[in-house]
Design a protein around this motif. Structure first.
Motif, PDB file in Angstrom:
ATOM      1  N   ASN A 133       5.712  -3.032  -1.585  1.00  0.00           N
ATOM      2  CA  ASN A 133       5.177  -1.668  -1.487  1.00  0.00           C
ATOM      3  C   ASN A 133       5.821  -0.827  -2.589  1.00  0.00           C
ATOM      4  OD1 ASN A 133       3.906   0.669  -0.076  1.00  0.00           O
ATOM      5  ND2 ASN A 133       6.040   1.253   0.234  1.00  0.00           N
ATOM      6  N   ARG A 134       4.980  -0.162  -3.404  1.00  0.00           N
ATOM      7  CA  ARG A 134       5.558   0.637  -4.492  1.00  0.00           C
ATOM      8  C   ARG A 134       5.781   2.070  -4.029  1.00  0.00           C
ATOM      9  NH1 ARG A 134       3.659   4.141  -8.007  1.00  0.00           N
ATOM     10  NH2 ARG A 134       1.456   3.645  -7.814  1.00  0.00           N
ATOM     11  N   LEU A 135       6.905   2.636  -4.418  1.00  0.00           N
ATOM     12  CA  LEU A 135       7.147   4.047  -4.126  1.00  0.00           C
ATOM     13  C   LEU A 135       6.374   4.908  -5.114  1.00  0.00           C
ATOM     14  CD1 LEU A 135      10.963   4.355  -3.335  1.00  0.00           C
ATOM     15  CD2 LEU A 135       9.050   3.869  -1.809  1.00  0.00           C
ATOM     16  N   GLY A 136       5.787   6.006  -4.624  1.00  0.00           N
ATOM     17  CA  GLY A 136       5.087   6.940  -5.496  1.00  0.00           C
ATOM     18  C   GLY A 136       6.014   7.411  -6.606  1.00  0.00           C
ATOM     19  N   GLY A 137       5.523   7.410  -7.843  1.00  0.00           N
ATOM     20  CA  GLY A 137       6.319   7.874  -8.982  1.00  0.00           C
ATOM     21  C   GLY A 137       7.044   6.745  -9.700  1.00  0.00           C
ATOM     22  N   ASN A 138       7.120   5.553  -9.070  1.00  0.00           N
ATOM     23  CA  ASN A 138       7.803   4.438  -9.727  1.00  0.00           C
ATOM     24  C   ASN A 138       6.909   3.726 -10.744  1.00  0.00           C
ATOM     25  OD1 ASN A 138      10.362   4.637  -8.785  1.00  0.00           O
ATOM     26  ND2 ASN A 138      10.223   2.973  -7.294  1.00  0.00           N
ATOM     27  N   ILE A 195      -7.598   1.701  -2.054  1.00  0.00           N
ATOM     28  CA  ILE A 195      -6.843   0.697  -2.822  1.00  0.00           C
ATOM     29  C   ILE A 195      -6.298   1.358  -4.084  1.00  0.00           C
ATOM     30  CG2 ILE A 195      -6.995  -1.509  -4.052  1.00  0.00           C
ATOM     31  CD1 ILE A 195      -9.479  -2.014  -2.109  1.00  0.00           C
ATOM     32  N   HIS A 196      -4.995   1.252  -4.286  1.00  0.00           N
ATOM     33  CA  HIS A 196      -4.380   2.070  -5.329  1.00  0.00           C
ATOM     34  C   HIS A 196      -3.585   1.276  -6.357  1.00  0.00           C
ATOM     35  CE1 HIS A 196      -2.756   5.637  -7.154  1.00  0.00           C
ATOM     36  NE2 HIS A 196      -1.511   5.320  -6.854  1.00  0.00           N
ATOM     37  N   TYR A 197      -2.910   0.207  -5.925  1.00  0.00           N
ATOM     38  CA  TYR A 197      -1.956  -0.422  -6.846  1.00  0.00           C
ATOM     39  C   TYR A 197      -1.744  -1.877  -6.449  1.00  0.00           C
ATOM     40  CZ  TYR A 197       2.099  -0.749  -9.934  1.00  0.00           C
ATOM     41  OH  TYR A 197       2.953  -1.085 -10.941  1.00  0.00           O
ATOM     42  N   ARG A 215       9.327  15.957  -4.670  1.00  0.00           N
ATOM     43  CA  ARG A 215       9.666  14.843  -3.772  1.00  0.00           C
ATOM     44  C   ARG A 215       8.415  14.019  -3.469  1.00  0.00           C
ATOM     45  NH1 ARG A 215      14.252  14.986   0.406  1.00  0.00           N
ATOM     46  NH2 ARG A 215      13.888  13.082   1.588  1.00  0.00           N
ATOM     47  N   LEU A 216       8.555  12.703  -3.461  1.00  0.00           N
ATOM     48  CA  LEU A 216       7.445  11.832  -3.062  1.00  0.00           C
ATOM     49  C   LEU A 216       7.927  10.887  -1.959  1.00  0.00           C
ATOM     50  CD1 LEU A 216       5.830  10.963  -6.539  1.00  0.00           C
ATOM     51  CD2 LEU A 216       5.059  12.669  -4.902  1.00  0.00           C
ATOM     52  N   GLY A 217       6.978  10.196  -1.330  1.00  0.00           N
ATOM     53  CA  GLY A 217       7.273   9.361  -0.166  1.00  0.00           C
ATOM     54  C   GLY A 217       8.312   8.283  -0.434  1.00  0.00           C
ATOM     55  N   ILE A 231      -5.810  12.112  -3.803  1.00  0.00           N
ATOM     56  CA  ILE A 231      -5.167  13.405  -3.563  1.00  0.00           C
ATOM     57  C   ILE A 231      -3.672  13.117  -3.599  1.00  0.00           C
ATOM     58  CG2 ILE A 231      -4.946  15.386  -2.016  1.00  0.00           C
ATOM     59  CD1 ILE A 231      -7.822  14.885  -3.085  1.00  0.00           C
ATOM     60  N   THR A 232      -3.041  13.619  -4.637  1.00  0.00           N
ATOM     61  CA  THR A 232      -1.659  13.203  -4.893  1.00  0.00           C
ATOM     62  C   THR A 232      -0.736  13.407  -3.692  1.00  0.00           C
ATOM     63  OG1 THR A 232       0.292  13.524  -6.250  1.00  0.00           O
ATOM     64  CG2 THR A 232      -1.143  15.427  -6.036  1.00  0.00           C
ATOM     65  N   GLU A 233       0.146  12.440  -3.558  1.00  0.00           N
ATOM     66  CA  GLU A 233       1.202  12.484  -2.554  1.00  0.00           C
ATOM     67  C   GLU A 233       2.065  13.741  -2.722  1.00  0.00           C
ATOM     68  OE1 GLU A 233       2.790   8.494  -2.497  1.00  0.00           O
ATOM     69  OE2 GLU A 233       4.763   9.324  -2.147  1.00  0.00           O
ATOM     70  N   ALA A 234       2.035  14.288  -3.944  1.00  0.00           N
ATOM     71  CA  ALA A 234       2.844  15.473  -4.218  1.00  0.00           C
ATOM     72  C   ALA A 234       2.418  16.667  -3.360  1.00  0.00           C
ATOM     73  CB  ALA A 234       2.752  15.833  -5.698  1.00  0.00           C
ATOM     74  N   ILE A 237      -2.361   0.226  -0.454  1.00  0.00           N
ATOM     75  CA  ILE A 237      -3.359   1.269  -0.193  1.00  0.00           C
ATOM     76  C   ILE A 237      -2.621   2.608  -0.128  1.00  0.00           C
ATOM     77  CG2 ILE A 237      -5.134  -0.207   0.794  1.00  0.00           C
ATOM     78  CD1 ILE A 237      -4.236   0.605   3.570  1.00  0.00           C
ATOM     79  N   HIS A 238      -3.209   3.581  -0.804  1.00  0.00           N
ATOM     80  CA  HIS A 238      -2.620   4.931  -0.870  1.00  0.00           C
ATOM     81  C   HIS A 238      -3.200   5.739   0.279  1.00  0.00           C
ATOM     82  CE1 HIS A 238      -1.819   8.979  -2.338  1.00  0.00           C
ATOM     83  NE2 HIS A 238      -1.090   8.506  -3.328  1.00  0.00           N
ATOM     84  N   PRO A 239      -2.356   6.480   1.003  1.00  0.00           N
ATOM     85  CA  PRO A 239      -2.855   7.165   2.208  1.00  0.00           C
ATOM     86  C   PRO A 239      -3.942   8.205   1.941  1.00  0.00           C
ATOM     87  CG  PRO A 239      -0.442   7.266   2.068  1.00  0.00           C
ATOM     88  CD  PRO A 239      -0.918   6.688   0.785  1.00  0.00           C
ATOM     89  N   ALA A 292      -2.661   9.078 -13.396  1.00  0.00           N
ATOM     90  CA  ALA A 292      -1.454   9.300 -12.593  1.00  0.00           C
ATOM     91  C   ALA A 292      -1.258  10.791 -12.342  1.00  0.00           C
ATOM     92  CB  ALA A 292      -0.233   8.716 -13.300  1.00  0.00           C
ATOM     93  N   GLU A 293      -0.880  11.115 -11.121  1.00  0.00           N
ATOM     94  CA  GLU A 293      -0.817  12.538 -10.766  1.00  0.00           C
ATOM     95  C   GLU A 293       0.597  13.014 -10.421  1.00  0.00           C
ATOM     96  OE1 GLU A 293      -3.858  13.839  -7.977  1.00  0.00           O
ATOM     97  OE2 GLU A 293      -5.088  12.115  -8.473  1.00  0.00           O
ATOM     98  N   GLY A 294       1.198  12.389  -9.384  1.00  0.00           N
ATOM     99  CA  GLY A 294       2.364  12.982  -8.728  1.00  0.00           C
ATOM    100  C   GLY A 294       3.626  13.113  -9.545  1.00  0.00           C
ATOM    101  N   GLY A 295       3.921  12.130 -10.411  1.00  0.00           N
ATOM    102  CA  GLY A 295       5.142  12.264 -11.200  1.00  0.00           C
ATOM    103  C   GLY A 295       5.735  10.946 -11.638  1.00  0.00           C
ATOM    104  N   THR A 333       6.834   6.026   3.561  1.00  0.00           N
ATOM    105  CA  THR A 333       6.297   5.177   2.485  1.00  0.00           C
ATOM    106  C   THR A 333       4.780   5.001   2.681  1.00  0.00           C
ATOM    107  OG1 THR A 333       6.891   3.229   3.756  1.00  0.00           O
ATOM    108  CG2 THR A 333       8.456   3.938   2.055  1.00  0.00           C
ATOM    109  N   ARG A 334       4.105   4.661   1.582  1.00  0.00           N
ATOM    110  CA  ARG A 334       2.637   4.632   1.606  1.00  0.00           C
ATOM    111  C   ARG A 334       2.070   3.640   2.602  1.00  0.00           C
ATOM    112  NH1 ARG A 334       1.548   5.036  -4.857  1.00  0.00           N
ATOM    113  NH2 ARG A 334       2.122   7.226  -4.906  1.00  0.00           N
ATOM    114  N   ASP A 335       2.708   2.480   2.702  1.00  0.00           N
ATOM    115  CA  ASP A 335       2.183   1.477   3.632  1.00  0.00           C
ATOM    116  C   ASP A 335       2.201   2.035   5.053  1.00  0.00           C
ATOM    117  OD1 ASP A 335       4.959   1.536   3.459  1.00  0.00           O
ATOM    118  OD2 ASP A 335       5.212  -0.553   4.025  1.00  0.00           O
TER     119      ASP A 335
HETATM  120  O1  MEZ Z   1       2.907   6.773  -8.323  1.00  0.00           O
HETATM  121  C1  MEZ Z   1       1.833   7.073  -7.801  1.00  0.00           C
HETATM  122  O2  MEZ Z   1       0.954   6.253  -7.570  1.00  0.00           O
HETATM  123  C2  MEZ Z   1       1.606   8.481  -7.394  1.00  0.00           C
HETATM  124  C3  MEZ Z   1       2.725   9.401  -7.521  1.00  0.00           C
HETATM  125  C4  MEZ Z   1       0.420   8.827  -6.885  1.00  0.00           C
HETATM  126  C5  MEZ Z   1       0.186  10.151  -6.329  1.00  0.00           C
HETATM  127  O3  MEZ Z   1       0.040  10.253  -5.129  1.00  0.00           O
HETATM  128  O4  MEZ Z   1       0.176  11.113  -7.083  1.00  0.00           O
END
Ligand code: MEZ
Length: 584
Positions: free
Chosen positions: A552-557, A512-514, A244-246, A385-388, A373-375, A177-180, A410-412
């Motif tokens: 759809n999951r929010l980044g960081g959740n 594919i991410h989650y 801040r994330l998406g 590459i983190t959304e952060a 799917i993560h953008p 996990a990267e962004g937060g 949002t990621r979708d």
């Molecule tokens: O919650 C996540 O999946 C996340 C924050 C991923 C990322 O882009 O860092």
């Protein structure tokens, strides 16, 4: 053919294959005069599934990971990786070809003594059965953040806990996990003057998930989030940076100072807490069955240990925290055929075994077709590459050098927008200011994923984009930042202008991410059967569950969910165990 001749030829074939195979470490050691008895045998510790005995022998001669990493100039040092404190025997094998774990996600040119250049893969289960039966109050399946937090919480509530991890190392996907970690109403937000609330986090999450999530679970996620940050800080974590994330209305993604990746840090903290409590954590230990009592309760697990073989653990409660299935291409394609062939950002253990185990015990599965799917996965790789990076100010441009979407949607939505561009990819563009704001970006430089230029035109040349168009895009974006208004895409947060050389870009495409679906649970993390009733003794937390994120999951959740629901699962499982008689 005569039987003896056939036998002889078969023997020759085996010998030829052995000669062609890379020399296992045992042979290399023998060549240097190290005897078998120096590592194994009488007076030496027995090899168990944690493989600590051979690891101690490695460390005695070679030093620990830190010592092995010392002096290496290359930042891509396998002995100092983001996987943290791992065992030597994950990669280095005595009696078979060694295989690098790093290669299960990366594409490095890695050679190691006694090794192949093939990627790591799980070793086959032994056929043996161990008739000894172990006992615990609580068994936790999986050692990502949800599992480790559940285990620590249950232990602290007085339960005897065993953690089982099928991979050779703990941490699961949480380690990547990267962004937060999302949380609303925290001290860190207050220090930065960020106005957030449980209600806002709940609304963002429900809306981001297209109102498919279970509102009661979302309420717990939001309401428990600030306390979960406090809990992790109490265990020794640093979650003082907020970004801040998406899909979030405000900055609520908590991570270590300077914007370091959240996952590796939290896993390190959890490992240290498990060790200081002397928790029984077993790696290389795959759960193959959930045991069922006469009253329909889950009464333990059957485990297949790499060395021990198959054995049983009788337990009063079992917490399933085995993660999702993004790294299982067949299962992903079964629920979402359109995703066939797409790369995944997950570690190789994310195969969804927990869903099968839970379903076999009567657990209800929900929302399995909801796969995220993560953008931004670096093109041609599995590296997220983190959304952060976008959250801290980066923009996305297409092959025409133009922006095409609100980068922190949002990621979708962002993923679909990228897939509609020429080449089905985009360039994530940022400047030195963004780079300095987020330490995890350094990792992408180490991995050589970043292209750079002294000016926007230089960068455009490197990327093969029209320079004038890219310059015009940056000028327009910077004007929007100055005016605090994005007329093109209504990006709601414009944290910094992109004017500070150098200018950088990473080509990204969705991956594919989650997996949002999984075992149905109630607000106390009890696993629900198809009739909606809780299955006694069976609890679940983390990505193996469904209902927290909807469509759809929010980044960081995700990290937020693992800590909050991991704590609830640990408490409820320990409480349930206390009320049960000893299993016979
Ligand atoms: O919650 C996540 O999946 C996340 C924050 C991923 C990322 O882009 O860092």
């Amino acid at each position: 053919m005569h039987r003896e001749i056939r036998k002889f030829l078969a023997g020759m074939a085996v010998a030829a294959a052995a000669l062609a195979a890379p020399a296992p470490l045992a042979r290399l050691h023998a060549d240097k005069g190290v005897a078998c008895a120096d590592c194994h045998g009488k007076g030496k510790a027995r090899v168990d599934d944690n493989e600590q005995a051979p690891n101690l022998a490695c460390v005695r001669c070679h030093g620990d990971l830190k010592a092995m990493a010392k002096g290496a100039a290359d930042p891509l040092n396998p002995h100092a990786s983001h996987l943290g404190a791992t065992s030597c025997t994950i990669c280095h094998r005595g009696h078979e070809a060694s295989r690098s774990y790093c290669l299960s996600c990366h594409d490095f040119d890695m050679k190691m003594p006694g090794g192949t250049d093939a990627a790591w893969k799980p070793r086959p289960d032994p056929a043996r059965r161990d008739r000894r039966v172990d006992r615990a109050d609580v068994v936790v399946v999986g050692s990502g953040a949800a599992g480790m937090v559940a285990a620590i919480t249950a232990h602290d509530a007085g339960a005897r806990v065993i953690v089982l991890e099928k991979q050779p190392l703990t941490g699961g996907n949480s380690m990547l996990a990267e962004g937060g970690m999302n949380a609303a109403g925290t001290k860190a937000q207050a220090r930065k003057g960020i106005k957030d609330s449980v209600e806002l986090m709940r609304e963002d999450t429900l809306k981001g998930g297209k109102f498919l999530a279970e509102p009661a679970l979302v309420e717990i996620l939001a309401r428990g989030s600030a306390a979960s940050v406090d809990y992790m800080e109490g265990l020794g974590a640093d979650l003082s940076d907020v970004g801040r994330l998406g899909g979030a209305s405000v900055s609520r993604a908590h991570r270590p100072t300077g914007g370091l990746p959240v996952g590796a840090h939290l896993v390190d903290v959890l490992r240290r807490n498990a060790a200081s409590r002397k928790l029984d954590v077993r790696v290389n230990s795959r759960v193959v069955k959930l045991l069922e009592g006469r009253d329909g309760a889950v009464t333990g697990v059957e485990v297949c240990g790499l060395h021990r073989g198959t054995y049983r653990i009788l337990a009063k409660s079992v917490v399933m925290a085995s993660g999702g299935f993004s790294a299982n291409p067949a299962r992903v394609a079964r629920y979402q055929p359109s995703l066939e062939g797409m790369a995944s950002s997950n570690q190789p253990g994310a195969t969804g075994d927990g869903l099968d185990l839970g379903e076999a015990r009567g657990g209800k599965l929900r929302d399995l077709e909801q796969i995220q799917i993560h953008p931004s996965v670096a093109k041609g790789s599995r590296i997220l590459i983190t959304e952060a990076v976008r959250g801290n100010g980066a923009i996305l441009v297409n092959r025409q050098g133009e922006r095409f979407f609100n980068e922190i949607g949002t990621r979708d939505a962002v993923s679909q927008a990228i897939l509609h561009q020429e080449g089905k990819s985009a360039f994530l563009l940022f400047d030195e200011g963004v780079r300095q704001s987020l330490k995890q970006i350094d990792g992408y430089f180490h991995l050589k994923l970043v292209k750079e230029g002294a000016t926007p035109e230089d960068l455009a040349r490197v990327l093969g984009l029209p320079g004038a168009a890219l310059r015009a895009t940056l000028d327009a974006y910077n004007a929007a930042v100055d005016a605090k208004l994005d007329p093109l895409f209504k990006r709601p947060d414009l944290p910094r202008a992109l004017r500070t050389p150098k200018f950088y870009a990473i080509e990204v495409n969705p991956g594919i991410h989650y997996t949002m679906g999984g075992l149905a649970v109630d607000t106390a993390t009890r696993v629900l059967a198809k009739d909606g009733k809780a299955i006694p003794g069976f609890f679940a937390a983390g990505e193996v569950t469904g209902g927290v994120h909807g469509a759809n999951r929010l980044g960081g959740n995700s990290i937020s969910q693992t800590i909050t629901f991991g704590r609830i699962a640990g408490e409820t499982a320990a409480g349930f165990a206390k009320r049960q008689p000893e299993r016979k």
